[in-house]
Design a protein around this motif. Structure first.
Motif, PDB file in Angstrom:
ATOM      1  N   ALA A  44       0.846  -1.201   0.000  1.00 18.74           N
ATOM      2  CA  ALA A  44       0.000   0.000   0.000  1.00 18.74           C
ATOM      3  C   ALA A  44       0.882   1.251   0.000  1.00 18.74           C
ATOM      4  N   GLU A  45       1.970   1.219   0.781  1.00 19.13           N
ATOM      5  CA  GLU A  45       2.819   2.401   0.843  1.00 19.13           C
ATOM      6  C   GLU A  45       3.557   2.604  -0.476  1.00 19.13           C
ATOM      7  N   LEU A  46       4.002   1.501  -1.093  1.00 21.33           N
ATOM      8  CA  LEU A  46       4.686   1.641  -2.390  1.00 21.33           C
ATOM      9  C   LEU A  46       3.734   2.263  -3.416  1.00 21.33           C
ATOM     10  N   GLN A  47       2.472   1.809  -3.401  1.00 23.13           N
ATOM     11  CA  GLN A  47       1.497   2.385  -4.332  1.00 23.13           C
ATOM     12  C   GLN A  47       1.323   3.879  -4.056  1.00 23.13           C
ATOM     13  N   ALA A  48       1.268   4.236  -2.762  1.00 23.77           N
ATOM     14  CA  ALA A  48       1.095   5.650  -2.403  1.00 23.77           C
ATOM     15  C   ALA A  48       2.305   6.471  -2.841  1.00 23.77           C
ATOM     16  N   VAL A  49       3.502   5.915  -2.615  1.00 20.20           N
ATOM     17  CA  VAL A  49       4.743   6.628  -2.977  1.00 20.20           C
ATOM     18  C   VAL A  49       4.791   6.867  -4.482  1.00 20.20           C
ATOM     19  N   VAL A  50       4.469   5.822  -5.255  1.00 15.94           N
ATOM     20  CA  VAL A  50       4.509   5.968  -6.718  1.00 15.94           C
ATOM     21  C   VAL A  50       3.474   7.005  -7.166  1.00 15.94           C
ATOM     22  N   GLY A  51       2.284   6.937  -6.541  1.00 19.02           N
ATOM     23  CA  GLY A  51       1.231   7.903  -6.885  1.00 19.02           C
ATOM     24  C   GLY A  51       1.683   9.331  -6.638  1.00 19.02           C
ATOM     25  N   ARG A  52       2.335   9.550  -5.491  1.00 16.40           N
ATOM     26  CA  ARG A  52       2.764  10.916  -5.159  1.00 16.40           C
ATOM     27  C   ARG A  52       3.893  11.375  -6.082  1.00 16.40           C
ATOM     28  N   LEU A  53       4.799  10.455  -6.421  1.00 16.97           N
ATOM     29  CA  LEU A  53       5.889  10.817  -7.340  1.00 16.97           C
ATOM     30  C   LEU A  53       5.319  11.183  -8.705  1.00 16.97           C
ATOM     31  N   GLU A  54       4.315  10.422  -9.141  1.00 10.68           N
ATOM     32  CA  GLU A  54       3.731  10.685 -10.463  1.00 10.68           C
ATOM     33  C   GLU A  54       2.952  11.992 -10.457  1.00 10.68           C
ATOM     34  N   GLU A  55       2.341  12.299  -9.318  1.00 12.05           N
ATOM     35  CA  GLU A  55       1.614  13.561  -9.189  1.00 12.05           C
ATOM     36  C   GLU A  55       2.587  14.729  -9.238  1.00 12.05           C
ATOM     37  N   GLY A  56       3.750  14.557  -8.594  1.00 11.39           N
ATOM     38  CA  GLY A  56       4.761  15.604  -8.574  1.00 11.39           C
ATOM     39  C   GLY A  56       4.353  16.735  -7.650  1.00 11.39           C
ATOM     40  N   GLY A  57       5.051  17.878  -7.784  1.00 12.35           N
ATOM     41  CA  GLY A  57       4.671  19.044  -7.008  1.00 12.35           C
ATOM     42  C   GLY A  57       5.471  19.227  -5.732  1.00 12.35           C
ATOM     43  N   GLN A  58       6.130  18.133  -5.254  1.00 11.24           N
ATOM     44  CA  GLN A  58       6.881  18.301  -4.016  1.00 11.24           C
ATOM     45  C   GLN A  58       8.292  18.819  -4.333  1.00 11.24           C
ATOM     46  N   LEU A  76      12.300  19.024  -4.667  1.00  4.78           N
ATOM     47  CA  LEU A  76      13.173  17.962  -5.189  1.00  4.78           C
ATOM     48  C   LEU A  76      13.685  17.052  -4.071  1.00  4.78           C
ATOM     49  N   GLU A  77      14.068  17.647  -2.947  1.00  3.65           N
ATOM     50  CA  GLU A  77      14.608  16.836  -1.845  1.00  3.65           C
ATOM     51  C   GLU A  77      13.565  15.798  -1.418  1.00  3.65           C
ATOM     52  N   GLU A  78      12.299  16.239  -1.339  1.00  4.88           N
ATOM     53  CA  GLU A  78      11.253  15.322  -0.898  1.00  4.88           C
ATOM     54  C   GLU A  78      11.030  14.238  -1.954  1.00  4.88           C
ATOM     55  N   ALA A  79      11.088  14.643  -3.230  1.00  9.37           N
ATOM     56  CA  ALA A  79      10.918  13.661  -4.304  1.00  9.37           C
ATOM     57  C   ALA A  79      12.010  12.593  -4.223  1.00  9.37           C
ATOM     58  N   LEU A  80      13.239  13.036  -3.952  1.00  7.02           N
ATOM     59  CA  LEU A  80      14.343  12.074  -3.850  1.00  7.02           C
ATOM     60  C   LEU A  80      14.150  11.150  -2.644  1.00  7.02           C
ATOM     61  N   ALA A  81      13.674  11.710  -1.546  1.00 10.74           N
ATOM     62  CA  ALA A  81      13.428  10.888  -0.353  1.00 10.74           C
ATOM     63  C   ALA A  81      12.321   9.871  -0.645  1.00 10.74           C
ATOM     64  N   LEU A  82      11.262  10.317  -1.337  1.00 11.53           N
ATOM     65  CA  LEU A  82      10.180   9.412  -1.717  1.00 11.53           C
ATOM     66  C   LEU A  82      10.723   8.288  -2.593  1.00 11.53           C
ATOM     67  N   TYR A  83      11.572   8.669  -3.537  1.00 15.00           N
ATOM     68  CA  TYR A  83      12.132   7.684  -4.461  1.00 15.00           C
ATOM     69  C   TYR A  83      12.913   6.616  -3.687  1.00 15.00           C
ATOM     70  N   GLU A  84      13.755   7.076  -2.780  1.00 14.46           N
ATOM     71  CA  GLU A  84      14.567   6.121  -2.013  1.00 14.46           C
ATOM     72  C   GLU A  84      13.680   5.201  -1.172  1.00 14.46           C
ATOM     73  N   ARG A  85      12.640   5.789  -0.589  1.00 16.91           N
ATOM     74  CA  ARG A  85      11.698   4.986   0.198  1.00 16.91           C
ATOM     75  C   ARG A  85      11.050   3.934  -0.724  1.00 16.91           C
ATOM     76  N   GLY A  86      10.699   4.353  -1.935  1.00 17.36           N
ATOM     77  CA  GLY A  86      10.079   3.444  -2.891  1.00 17.36           C
ATOM     78  C   GLY A  86      11.003   2.287  -3.251  1.00 17.36           C
ATOM     79  N   VAL A  87      12.272   2.577  -3.427  1.00 22.76           N
ATOM     80  CA  VAL A  87      13.237   1.512  -3.748  1.00 22.76           C
ATOM     81  C   VAL A  87      13.319   0.523  -2.586  1.00 22.76           C
ATOM     82  N   ALA A  88      13.399   1.064  -1.356  1.00 22.18           N
ATOM     83  CA  ALA A  88      13.492   0.190  -0.184  1.00 22.18           C
ATOM     84  C   ALA A  88      12.240  -0.670  -0.057  1.00 22.18           C
TER      85      ALA A  88
END
Lengths: 99, 490
Positions: A32-46, A48-60
């Motif tokens: 569920a969290e991976l789906q949420a992370v991908v959704g937020r990354l695709e939405e964008g708007g955050q 860059l630092e937050e986007a990178l943190a989201l990305y790393e969380r998504g990889v983990a």
């Protein structure tokens, strides 16, 4: 892991700083969290630092999910009646079973 | 023997006697007294005789089912036999599918239908409309009555059916602890979705007490679930229950038609998936279940997702995540490059900074030149002093005084020159600042560029009517559209 807990896991990902360690998440919560992370990354708007943190969380999360799937082993239990109508779940397939 | 000889009417079959004279045919030599018929005529005659017999129009026939063939159209062809004879039967698809029972080789059944002749093969057949198990006649009637009653209560309604959980962490299974079914269920779950726990609630699946045992097994799961929920361990409770039994005769499966089992399934706290018997076996338990699977293995497949598909889904999420970040970074890079380009062509600070630097360099050179000159002057004075001292001691004092004064005034003079040079440099800087665009903009002027390519507009020709312009003023910028050359570049 119930659906409510899975949803709560997704909510927690909203505040990355407070997100629990990936390894502590069950399959549903992690997915569920991976789906949420991908959704937020695709939405964008955050920022860059937050986007990178989201990305790393998504990889983990993805690595954790793949590990859970690869390591999973079916657990078998059997329900037995105790005295006074109590019900207990014993580990293993049971004495009658040999295969 | 002559061909004109007539056959006596007694030699003709009764259905043909009336037409004997009109439909005379040439007699075959040696066949006196008998007419030769076409096959079609005979089969028509048989059919007429069969249809004329009221006993054959509607009847019940009991017998053992022989070989059964189901055609691709869904019709069943089988034989009914007993110790002395056998009868071909055909059971058309629509009637067959409407029946809760299926015919199987070896089964004793009572079939209802009519006898008729199938002319293409000349076969007399029982055209079956309904089938009931022999000796089960009463039970079959009871089953139909029970089914109608429970259906009237709404227990089989589609609206009652609960959706199955997507990925149950715990799956309960009601079946016999011995035999292939429990093994098959575990094998399928371990292969498809091993990230789960399967909990067996053992029961009898046939014979005396089987129905009560199935009900007890279902209740055991419900009780255990309640205990876990009360203890705050709801995640360990089953999210779905499989009720499974291997194939067998109708009698073997009978427990799954009992009312108590149907009600226990309907009352079960989590969705129930049945996998009872083979694909063609349908019990009331199947009607009551949230999902009916054709076999125990199929039931196990239905309750969990496929590990391979889920892994593919996770990989797809990973790719979407990578693409999202990559496109984000690419957009940032494009924006940065665009900013640089605009800054390079438009920002007056860049031009001003370059000029300030040039001024600084000039100032440094000027200061250095003045200081160097001063040093040279000092050296000349010292040299003069050394040359004068030995020859003219009297004048020396005066000269020394003079020199001392000169030196002082020279220092003052040099200092003033330096001061002036510094002032000039500072003035030059101020002048340059005044000349730079920012000061000009502060005075109310504007820089007009074409939005299309950023070229600064110096001539109305460069901004034809309709072109989009970007106008930079002292404290910002805004867009505009050219309306034409106006008063012609006055």
């Amino acid at each position: 892991m119930t659906m409510d807990e899975a949803a709560a896991g997704a909510d927690r990902s909203g505040a990355l700083e407070a997100a629990p360690p990936v390894d502590s998440l069950g399959f549903d919560a992690a997915l569920a969290e991976l789906q949420a992370v991908v959704g937020r990354l695709e939405e964008g708007g955050q920022p860059l630092e937050e986007a990178l943190a989201l990305y790393e969380r998504g990889v983990a999360l993805q690595e954790h999910l793949e590990r859970l799937l690869a390591d999973a082993e079916l657990r078998i239990r059997r329900l037995v009646e105790r005295g006074g109508g109590r019900v207990d779940a014993l580990e293993g397939p049971g004495p009658e079973e040999n295969g | 023997m002559s061909g004109t000889e007539r056959r006596p009417s007694w030699a003709l079959p009764p259905w043909d006697a009336g037409q004997a004279n009109e439909r005379a045919r040439p007699a075959v030599p040696g066949a006196f007294g008998l007419r030769i018929f076409t096959v079609a005529e005979v089969t028509r005659a048989i059919r007429a005789a069969v249809r004329a017999d009221e006993r054959l129009r509607e009847l019940w026939v009991e017998g053992e089912v022989g070989r059964v063939t189901i055609s691709s159209a869904g019709h069943a062809y089988f034989s009914l036999k007993d110790a002395e004879a056998q009868l071909a039967c055909v059971w058309f698809r629509d009637d067959r599918l409407a029946s809760p029972f299926e015919v199987r080789t070896g089964l004793r059944i009572v079939a209802h239908g009519r006898i008729d002749l199938y002319e293409p093969t000349g076969a007399l057949q029982l055209y079956v409309d309904t089938v009931q198990p022999a000796g089960f006649g009463d039970l079959a009637l009871r089953l139909e009555a029970l089914k109608a009653k429970l259906a009237a209560e709404g227990l089989f309604d589609r609206a009652r059916k609960r959706p199955l959980p997507e990925r149950p962490a715990v799956v309960a299974c009601v079946t016999s602890p011995v035999g292939a079914v429990w093994h098959d269920v575990r094998t399928v779950l371990a292969r498809r979705w091993p990230a789960t726990t399967v909990v067996l609630s053992p029961c009898l699946v046939q014979g005396e007490g089987a129905a009560a045992s199935i009900v007890a097994a279902l209740r055991r799961i419900a009780r255990w679930r309640e205990v876990l929920l009360a203890a705050g361990r709801g995640e360990e409770a089953p999210a779905v229950t499989i009720v499974a039994r291997g194939g067998g005769s109708l009698e073997d499966l009978w427990a799954f038609n009992e009312e108590a089992v149907v009600r226990a399934i309907v009352a079960h706290p989590v969705p129930v998936v049945t996998g009872i018997g083979h694909e063609t076996d349908v019990t009331l338990a199947d009607f009551a279940a949230d999902v009916r699977a054709p076999t125990p293995s199929a039931a196990a497949e239905l309750v969990v997702p496929d590990r391979v598909e889920v892994a593919a889904g996770i990989a797809a999420l990973g790719r979407r995540r990578d693409r999202a970040l990559a496109s984000r970074l690419a957009a940032l890079r494009r924006a940065l490059a665009e900013e640089r380009r605009v800054l390079a062509t438009l920002d007056p600070r860049a031009v001003l900074a370059a000029r300030r630097q040039a001024v600084d360099l000039l100032g440094d050179r000027a200061a250095r030149a003045v200081l160097a000159r001063l040093e040279r002057d000092r050296a000349d004075v010292a040299l003069l002093e050394r040359r004068l001292r030995p020859t003219l001691p009297g004048r020396l004092e005066r000269t020394r005084d003079h020199l001392e004064r000169s030196r002082r005034s020279l220092t003052v003079l040099a200092g003033r020159r330096l001061e002036r040079a510094r002032a000039a440099v500072s003035l030059a800087g101020a002048a340059l600042a005044a000349l730079g665009p920012q000061a000009t903009l502060e005075r109310g002027f504007a820089i007009v560029t074409r939005a299309r390519d950023g070229v600064v507009v110096r001539d109305p020709v460069e901004a034809p009517a309709g072109s989009t312009l970007r106008i930079r003023v002292a404290r910002g910028a805004f867009g505009a559209t050219a309306t034409g050359s106006g008063d012609g570049g006055a």
